[in-house]
Design a protein around this motif. Structure first.
Motif, mmCIF file in Angstrom:
data_model
loop_
_atom_site.group_PDB
_atom_site.id
_atom_site.type_symbol
_atom_site.label_atom_id
_atom_site.label_comp_id
_atom_site.label_asym_id
_atom_site.label_seq_id
_atom_site.Cartn_x
_atom_site.Cartn_y
_atom_site.Cartn_z
ATOM 1 N N ASP A 151 0.836 -1.210 0.000
ATOM 2 C CA ASP A 151 0.000 0.000 0.000
ATOM 3 C C ASP A 151 0.868 1.257 0.000
ATOM 4 O OD1 ASP A 151 -2.254 -1.558 0.005
ATOM 5 O OD2 ASP A 151 -2.458 -1.541 2.190
ATOM 6 N N PHE A 152 1.943 1.221 0.768
ATOM 7 C CA PHE A 152 2.821 2.389 0.837
ATOM 8 C C PHE A 152 3.450 2.675 -0.528
ATOM 9 C CE2 PHE A 152 7.059 4.184 1.540
ATOM 10 C CZ PHE A 152 6.744 5.320 2.261
ATOM 11 N N CYS A 153 3.958 1.632 -1.172
ATOM 12 C CA CYS A 153 4.555 1.823 -2.499
ATOM 13 C C CYS A 153 3.518 2.286 -3.517
ATOM 14 C CB CYS A 153 5.208 0.527 -2.964
ATOM 15 S SG CYS A 153 6.642 0.023 -1.988
ATOM 16 N N PHE A 154 2.301 1.788 -3.407
ATOM 17 C CA PHE A 154 1.251 2.208 -4.342
ATOM 18 C C PHE A 154 0.951 3.694 -4.170
ATOM 19 C CE2 PHE A 154 -2.944 2.599 -6.161
ATOM 20 C CZ PHE A 154 -2.901 1.747 -7.241
ATOM 21 N N ARG A 155 0.897 4.163 -2.931
ATOM 22 C CA ARG A 155 0.645 5.586 -2.695
ATOM 23 C C ARG A 155 1.810 6.439 -3.175
ATOM 24 N NH1 ARG A 155 -1.227 3.473 2.266
ATOM 25 N NH2 ARG A 155 0.744 4.095 3.256
ATOM 26 N N GLN A 156 3.006 5.871 -3.123
ATOM 27 C CA GLN A 156 4.181 6.602 -3.584
ATOM 28 C C GLN A 156 4.371 6.488 -5.108
ATOM 29 O OE1 GLN A 156 6.326 8.428 -1.638
ATOM 30 N NE2 GLN A 156 4.907 8.080 0.075
ATOM 31 N N ARG A 157 3.420 5.853 -5.794
ATOM 32 C CA ARG A 157 3.449 5.651 -7.246
ATOM 33 C C ARG A 157 4.639 4.767 -7.687
ATOM 34 N NH1 ARG A 157 -0.022 9.206 -9.844
ATOM 35 N NH2 ARG A 157 -0.820 10.885 -8.527
ATOM 36 N N LYS B 208 -7.280 -2.697 -8.731
ATOM 37 C CA LYS B 208 -6.559 -1.518 -8.264
ATOM 38 C C LYS B 208 -5.571 -1.034 -9.326
ATOM 39 C CE LYS B 208 -4.636 0.002 -3.869
ATOM 40 N NZ LYS B 208 -4.209 -0.424 -2.513
ATOM 41 N N PHE B 209 -4.833 -1.971 -9.920
ATOM 42 C CA PHE B 209 -3.875 -1.591 -10.958
ATOM 43 C C PHE B 209 -4.584 -1.197 -12.252
ATOM 44 C CE2 PHE B 209 -0.943 -4.218 -8.348
ATOM 45 C CZ PHE B 209 0.007 -3.245 -8.101
ATOM 46 N N LEU B 210 -5.712 -1.832 -12.545
ATOM 47 C CA LEU B 210 -6.444 -1.473 -13.751
ATOM 48 C C LEU B 210 -6.994 -0.061 -13.651
ATOM 49 C CD1 LEU B 210 -8.339 -4.801 -14.556
ATOM 50 C CD2 LEU B 210 -6.493 -3.756 -15.873
ATOM 51 N N GLU C 92 7.180 -2.020 -7.557
ATOM 52 C CA GLU C 92 7.502 -2.533 -6.226
ATOM 53 C C GLU C 92 6.230 -2.941 -5.494
ATOM 54 O OE1 GLU C 92 10.028 0.034 -4.024
ATOM 55 O OE2 GLU C 92 11.112 0.710 -5.802
ATOM 56 N N SER C 93 5.188 -2.148 -5.676
ATOM 57 C CA SER C 93 3.913 -2.482 -5.040
ATOM 58 C C SER C 93 3.376 -3.817 -5.554
ATOM 59 C CB SER C 93 2.902 -1.364 -5.299
ATOM 60 O OG SER C 93 1.631 -1.709 -4.770
#
Length: 973
Positions: free
Chosen positions: A431-437, A459-461, A441-442
């Motif tokens: 979740d942290f990596c996803f928020r950091q774009r 989520k990725f779509l 890594e996410s």
């Protein structure tokens, strides 16, 4: 203040057990985690030692499971904790009022230093009972000792550092060797090295720690009340290479780097944390006036050992103005402060107090606290009691602290064996990596969690991160089990669609050429990955459909080659008229079934190359299955088409030695149509035996007749032994050929004569050549002039046959003379035979009374006997017994029959009436006794058993019967 330990325990009690049906974390997608945590115990557990000192405890040290304490002013108690029931008391022998100021015990537990308030120092070795004063140390109030962990042994301390209350740092070395009355002193040397100063001048050396890094560098950390000094360097070369003098000499002209804090407790204490014995320390904690300076130790840094420094303020109620801390010990994640009435443990990660342990007043105030680095146990004592702290699973909840700090690598390291906690860390990191774009890594983190697959994919779509989605799908695919075929098919198909869509979007963009190549390479890596090979193979049909729908023929061929689906590859090349590429695939993979399938197509376009490939395959191909392709190809009738078919059929027959009738028949048909000059050579090479030829004779005859190959027909007639037909057909071609055919039936003279008559009639009637007819007559000895004369016409004169008739008459005359000579020879031979018979009737032999049977060696005249012309004599029964084994089975049966009949017919007196009647009725009743005896003699006495053929035939017969060989062998033993 609530402790962090209580917070951890409360959080664990709320989430320790996962309910069935709820998603859990930390393991592959196919299962759930059911974690039942064991009963949690406190990290620090205190235990009072069952020990009541006889006097008050003034000092206590512990190292390597060796505990030493001073009782009162004159008693030393030593305890080996492995043998706690065997304490050792040592008297110090002090008569003055000096008290024990401090005690120091090295890392091996062997060398004990006792600093007295009278500025004297005593030395006691673990293996000795003698307390030895250190004369060179006298006059120095020792405050700290830096032991040499690299060179110290049980017998010697090696170079060590000694810090005094006057601020001096000395170098010394102690030896455990006692010697005699005038033996060496334990203190080998004691020399000053350096003086520590604060603003007001020299300051007491409160702590000393000496270590050696892995690269050979040495470093020393020394503390005063307000300052922490660092001495870093390499030992000088030479005799003192292992001492500290060279290290401190580098700071003669300039002071060492130090940390200073203004607040003052009047003392300070330094603690190290070492993971393993004799390893380099990793962390330090310095208890001083402002709080605790905590940080990591990095021996690789050139300027300073200290890194990641921070100052943790003392907890509420602790400090110079309140309850000052008396001692500090450092563990992996906590430092423990000893106060007069309690022990407080502070987490080095958060600075929060996790333990506040109060002591009862009846034990008195706490004096000091030490740590045994070899066992990790902590020891605290008052004047009347000793306590021990056990540290259990200190790192159990550290992962949560690191997680809150977003230090995910460390959090994963400390919960690697707890799947539920590890999944929580991975999910938080994802979740942290996803928020950091940081979508890739996410995706890698999400793939390791137990989060719902659909939620992550959506989520990725929604974020339009197809590349990250592909990474997520690939890692999920790699974690599937072999039984999860449905999930594998779904993921491989989805990944293929993602790659194809991305390639299609990038293909027409010239600015994205590099990205297109990278994506193409990634797609090929995915298709050729050994980890995905099983799944790709299972879903290869759907992947081929996707590739076809996108029109990506290049990857269709690439994927087919990887899946070893060479049939699809060859079919693709054939559809695009790339026949040589198709043949190259066939030749490279050498699959016979593919050759059978695609040969009808390839032979129409590249016949020569295909036949070359067939020949290279050799016996791996079944030529019968290639005949349909050759038939379709050679129906055009062109010379090139027929020649390629003949070339392969000749290879099969001449090189591979094929014996299949279909192959030979097809080769005959090719010869008959396109190469008639080779037809007769092939037939002659096959031979003239009907049982050894490999082609169908009737088919060959019909084929040759249809195409008008008469000589070949004649050869087939000869093989079929149809000589009359062969001669009839040969007469239409060549008379000499007919003559060859006429001589073939060598054993049937009548047939040969008939065939030669056919030839003679043809020569006379068809060719009307008398000379040739006469030559024909001369060629065959079976023909006579009288056999040929009827074929000649009436107008032929006798002159043509004059020589032939004369030759015939001469032959008859010669034959008559031969017959007369043979008759005369026969008459003379008959007369000689008559004379021999007359002589034989008069021959006789003499038997003496002493003569014996050649078989039984008994007198011969006792029983009926036989006498042979060679001189051997046998009893009748002995001869019968000797002859019987050598007779054939049918003669043995005849012999038994004759014996049976002789036994049934009684002997009759000669001249009696009954004898006359028997002789008269013998003709009708059967053979007489004399006739039976004559027959028996013919069988038994036809020749001597020793001199006749019977002995010659028995030459290969063993002397001992094989069935009785063992019995005979035993009789000789």
């Amino acid at each position: 203040m609530a402790s962090i330990l209580d917070e951890y325990e409360n959080s664990l009690s709320r989430s320790a057990v996962l309910q069935p049906g709820c998603p859990s974390v930390g393991i592959p997608h196919s299962g759930y985690v059911n974690a039942q945590l064991e009963k949690e115990v406190p990290i620090f557990t205190k235990q009072r030692i069952d020990f009541t000192p006889s006097e008050r405890i003034t000092s206590l040290v512990v190292s390597s499971n060796q505990l030493c304490m001073s009782l009162g002013k004159d008693t030393l108690l030593r305890i080996d904790l492995g043998k706690a029931n065997e304490p050792n008391h040592v008297e110090l022998g002090r008569k003055d009022d000096a008290k024990v100021h401090k005690m120091f015990l090295d890392h091996t537990g062997s060398h004990l230093l006792i600093a007295l308030s009278s500025t004297e120092v005593l030395y006691v070795n673990r293996n000795g009972q003698k307390v030895r004063p250190l004369a060179r140390w006298k006059g120095q109030l020792v405050e700290s000792v830096g032991w040499n962990k690299a060179l110290g042994t049980e017998s010697s301390t090696g170079p060590i550092l000694v810090g005094t209350a006057q601020g001096h740092i000395f170098e010394a070395e102690l030896s455990a060797s006692e010697g005699g009355l005038f033996g060496p002193a334990p203190d080998l040397y004691f020399r000053p090295l350096y003086v520590l100063n604060e603003e007001g001048g020299p300051a007491p050396v409160c702590s000393l720690e000496a270590e050696r890094g892995p690269d050979g560098r040495s470093f020393v950390i020394a503390t005063t009340r307000q300052r922490l000094f660092q001495f870093i360097g390499r030992a000088a070369e030479g005799a003192e290479a292992q001492g500290f003098s060279g290290l401190f000499a580098a700071y003669t002209d300039h002071p060492p780097p130090f940390r200073e804090f203004p607040s003052n407790l009047g003392y300070s204490e330094l603690a190290f944390y070492t993971p393993k014995l004799r390893s380099a320390p990793r962390a330090f904690a310095w208890m001083m006036g402002d709080g605790v300076l905590y940080g990591a130790l990095d021996c690789g840094r050139p300027d300073s050992l200290l890194s990641e420094e921070r100052v943790w303020e003392y907890p509420e109620g602790v400090g110079p103005g309140a309850s000052p801390p008396l001692a500090i010990v450092l563990t992996q994640f906590h430092f423990l402060l000893l106060l007069a009435d309690r022990v407080e443990a502070v987490c080095t990660l958060t600075g929060q107090v996790v333990l506040r342990d109060h002591f009862l007043e009846k034990f008195g105030p706490l004096k000091h606290m030490v740590k045994d680095s070899s066992t990790g146990q902590l020891w605290a004592y008052t004047e009347r009691a000793v306590f021990r702290y056990h540290v259990q699973r200190e790192a159990r909840d550290v992962w949560r602290t690191y997680l809150d700090m977003n230090r995910f690598d460390l959090a994963k390291e400390y919960c690697r064996e707890r799947p539920d906690c590890l999944d929580t860390v991975l999910a938080r990191e994802a979740d942290f990596c996803f928020r950091q774009r940081r979508y890739l890594e996410s995706a890698r983190c999400y793939a390791l969690t137990q989060s719902y697959f659909e939620e992550i994919a959506l989520k990725f779509l929604e974020a339009r991160q197809e590349q990250a989605l592909a990474e997520f799908l690939q890692r999920k695919l790699a974690s599937l089990k072999p039984a999860e075929r449905t999930q594998a098919t779904l993921l491989t198909t989805w990944l293929t669609e993602l790659y194809l869509s991305r390639l299609g979007a990038l293909q027409g963009d010239p600015e994205a050429l590099t990205l297109y190549r990278e994506t193409k390479e990634c797609f090929r890596t995915f298709l050729s990955s050994p980890r995905h090979k099983e799944w790709l193979f299972a879903s290869r049909a759907s992947i081929h459909e996707l590739l076809a729908s996108h029109g990506d023929t290049e990857h269709m061929v690439y994927f087919a080659v990887i899946m070893q689906d060479y049939e699809r590859v060859v079919a693709y090349h054939c559809q695009h008229e790339a026949y040589e590429e198709a043949l190259a695939v066939l030749a490279r993979h050498r699959d016979p079934q593919l050759f059978y399938k695609f040969s009808p197509i390839l032979i129409r376009h590249i016949p020569r190359q295909l036949v070359d490939a067939w020949i290279e395959m050799g016996s791996r191909l079944d030529a019968r299955q290639l005949i349909p392709a050759l038939v379709n190809y050679s129906q055009g009738g062109e010379v090139q088409q027929v020649s390629q078919a003949i070339r392969y059929m000749e290879f099969c027959v001449n090189v591979l030695g094929e014996t299949e009738q279909a192959i030979h028949n097809y080769l005959l048909s090719l010869y008959a149509r396109g190469r008639p000059d080779s037809l007769l050579a092939y037939l002659e090479q096959a031979g003239a035996s009907p049982h050894r030829v490999h082609y169908d004779l009737k088919y060959a005859l019909r084929l040759c007749a249809e195409h008008g190959h008469h000589r070949a027909c004649v050869h087939v007639y000869k093989v079929l032994e149809l000589y009359e037909e062969a001669v009839d057909l040969a007469l239409q071609v060549d008379v000499d050929l007919a003559k060859q055919c006429a001589d073939l039936p060598e054993e049937d003279e009548e047939l040969r004569k008939k065939l030669w008559l056919k030839i003679a009639r043809h020569v006379v009637q068809e060719e009307e050549d008398v000379q040739t007819a006469m030559a024909c007559l001369a060629s065959c000895p079976l023909l006579k002039i009288e056999d040929v004369l009827p074929f000649f016409p009436d107008f032929v004169t006798i002159d043509h046959f004059k020589e032939a008739i004369c030759s015939s008459l001469k032959a008859y005359n010669h034959h008559i003379q031969e017959l007369q000579r043979e008759m005369e020879e026969a008459t003379a031979s008959a007369q000689r035979i008559r004379r021999d018979l007359q002589e034989l009737r008069g021959r006789y032999g003499t038997v003496e009374p002493q003569d014996k049977c050649a078989t039984c060696d008994f007198p011969l005249l006792n029983r009926p006997f036989y006498l042979f012309l060679c001189g051997h004599m046998f009893h009748a029964d002995c001869l019968l017994q000797a002859v019987r084994p050598g007779l054939p089975a049918y003669k043995q049966a005849r012999l038994e029959e004759l014996q049976r009949k002789l036994g049934a017919v009684p002997p009759l007196a000669k001249g009696s009436a009954r004898a006359k009647e028997a002789e008269g009725g013998a003709a009708t009743a059967g053979p007489s006794r004399e006739q039976l005896k004559a027959d028996l003699d013919e069988l038994v006495a036809a020749e001597c058993v020793y001199c006749g053929e019977l002995m010659i035939r028995s030459i290969d017969r063993p002397f001992i019967d094989p069935q009785r060989y063992e019995e005979e062998q035993l009789s000789w033993l």
